[in-house]
Design a protein around this motif. Structure first.
Motif, PDB file in Angstrom:
ATOM      1  N   SER A  37       0.901  -1.136   0.018  1.00 35.21           N
ATOM      2  CA  SER A  37      -0.181   0.136  -0.004  1.00 35.21           C
ATOM      3  C   SER A  37       0.925   1.326   0.049  1.00 35.21           C
ATOM      4  O   SER A  37       2.003   1.094   0.770  1.00 35.21           O
ATOM      5  N   ILE A  38       0.407   2.215  -0.861  1.00 33.02           N
ATOM      6  CA  ILE A  38       1.329   3.728  -1.000  1.00 33.02           C
ATOM      7  C   ILE A  38       0.063   4.722  -0.258  1.00 33.02           C
ATOM      8  O   ILE A  38      -0.860   4.629  -0.884  1.00 33.02           O
ATOM      9  N   ILE A  39       0.348   5.400   0.632  1.00 28.70           N
ATOM     10  CA  ILE A  39      -0.290   6.401   1.003  1.00 28.70           C
ATOM     11  C   ILE A  39       0.322   7.756   0.515  1.00 28.70           C
ATOM     12  O   ILE A  39       1.425   8.010   1.067  1.00 28.70           O
ATOM     13  N   ASP A  40      -0.249   8.571  -0.157  1.00 25.04           N
ATOM     14  CA  ASP A  40       0.295   9.578  -0.916  1.00 25.04           C
ATOM     15  C   ASP A  40      -0.366  10.763  -0.032  1.00 25.04           C
ATOM     16  O   ASP A  40      -1.674  10.914  -0.088  1.00 25.04           O
ATOM     17  N   LEU A  41       0.273  11.688   0.638  1.00 29.38           N
ATOM     18  CA  LEU A  41       0.027  12.783   1.547  1.00 29.38           C
ATOM     19  C   LEU A  41       0.059  14.187   0.779  1.00 29.38           C
ATOM     20  O   LEU A  41      -0.393  15.157   1.178  1.00 29.38           O
ATOM     21  N   ARG A  42       0.253  14.065  -0.491  1.00 29.39           N
ATOM     22  CA  ARG A  42       0.283  15.200  -1.409  1.00 29.39           C
ATOM     23  C   ARG A  42      -1.061  15.930  -1.507  1.00 29.39           C
ATOM     24  O   ARG A  42      -2.122  15.275  -1.551  1.00 29.39           O
ATOM     25  N   MET A  43      -1.004  17.188  -1.566  1.00 30.81           N
ATOM     26  CA  MET A  43      -2.270  17.935  -1.603  1.00 30.81           C
ATOM     27  C   MET A  43      -2.066  18.913  -3.017  1.00 30.81           C
ATOM     28  O   MET A  43      -1.539  19.846  -2.740  1.00 30.81           O
ATOM     29  N   PRO A  44      -2.764  18.587  -3.999  1.00 28.20           N
ATOM     30  CA  PRO A  44      -2.345  19.555  -5.161  1.00 28.20           C
ATOM     31  C   PRO A  44      -3.187  20.713  -4.991  1.00 28.20           C
ATOM     32  O   PRO A  44      -4.398  21.068  -4.267  1.00 28.20           O
ATOM     33  N   GLY A  45      -2.601  21.878  -5.777  1.00 25.55           N
ATOM     34  CA  GLY A  45      -3.577  23.173  -5.868  1.00 25.55           C
ATOM     35  C   GLY A  45      -3.015  24.018  -4.770  1.00 25.55           C
ATOM     36  O   GLY A  45      -3.784  25.040  -4.820  1.00 25.55           O
ATOM     37  N   THR A  46      -2.084  23.856  -3.991  1.00 30.52           N
ATOM     38  CA  THR A  46      -1.862  24.830  -3.180  1.00 30.52           C
ATOM     39  C   THR A  46      -1.056  26.070  -3.429  1.00 30.52           C
ATOM     40  O   THR A  46      -0.756  26.734  -2.824  1.00 30.52           O
ATOM     41  N   ASN A  47      -0.453  25.905  -4.576  1.00 28.59           N
ATOM     42  CA  ASN A  47       0.537  27.067  -5.012  1.00 28.59           C
ATOM     43  C   ASN A  47       1.584  27.227  -4.123  1.00 28.59           C
ATOM     44  O   ASN A  47       2.041  28.497  -4.264  1.00 28.59           O
ATOM     45  N   ASP A  48       2.029  26.192  -3.351  1.00 24.26           N
ATOM     46  CA  ASP A  48       3.243  26.657  -2.532  1.00 24.26           C
ATOM     47  C   ASP A  48       4.236  25.977  -3.267  1.00 24.26           C
ATOM     48  O   ASP A  48       4.471  24.443  -3.176  1.00 24.26           O
TER      49      ASP A  48
END
Length: 195
Positions: free
Chosen positions: A64-75
């Motif tokens: 299992s892969i848990i991806d914590l990335r949050m797109p669209g933050t412009n950071d």
């Protein structure tokens, strides 16, 4: 101090600096900040390029892969993800038989829903071994790794917080910093039931 002694010290310091820079480049760009949290159970990393994911899955038997990335933050510094990168990873994982992909978009400090999703994944023994990752592998992935250690391995808050980085002082996990304070105040399910 003699001139030759100063020169030897300068050479030794130069070698140490070169080794440190080499390790940083290797960790960040070649090994993607991959680290064993608990051998055979939990690993953490930064983004692994889609064409290399299958190699890590095979080597560490990841299910299992848990991806914590949050797109669209412009950071562009802490969270430079874009939807195309996330889709490329999801597509790459979909081609690997028997591997689950769990998106759990998280800010640098998680909310209650993130923690509930994270624990529900880890509560299922069929999901192990698990890879937890964010963009760099040095913030959210380490924070969630500390939460794993508190929830599932009975680490104290301080043991888990100090275990996320070799150097806690002046990092985002230090006293007074949001991640550090979050981990210090975190209550495991077991602690909440004991009240």
């Amino acid at each position: 101090m003699m001139k030759s002694t100063r020169k030897k010290i300068a050479v030794v310091l130069g070698i140490i600096l070169l080794v440190a820079v080499g390790k940083y480049v290797y960790d960040m760009n070649i090994n993607h900040n991959f680290e064993v949290i608990t051998e055979g159970k939990v690993y953490k990393s930064g983004v692994i390029p889609p064409d290399q994911i299958a190699d890590y899955v095979a080597k560490y038997h990841i299910k299992s892969i848990i991806d914590l990335r949050m797109p669209g933050t412009n950071d562009l510094v802490l969270n430079p993800e874009n939807p195309g990168e996330l889709k490329a990873e999801r597509d790459a994982v979909a081609k690997i038989k028997g591997v689950n992909y769990f998106p759990n978009p998280s800010k640098q400090v998680p909310n209650g829903k993130n923690i509930a999703v994270f624990r529900s994944i880890l509560d299922n023994k069929a999901n192990y071994p698990v890879l937890i990752h964010c963009y760099h592998g040095t913030g959210r992935a380490e924070l969630y790794s500390a939460i794993y250690r508190m929830e599932y391995e009975n680490f104290t808050n301080e043991e888990a917080r100090k275990g996320v980085r070799t150097l806690v002082k002046f990092s985002s996990f230090d006293d007074g910093k949001p991640k550090g304070e979050y981990l210090k105040a975190y209550k495991t399910r077991k602690q909440l039931q004991e009240k």
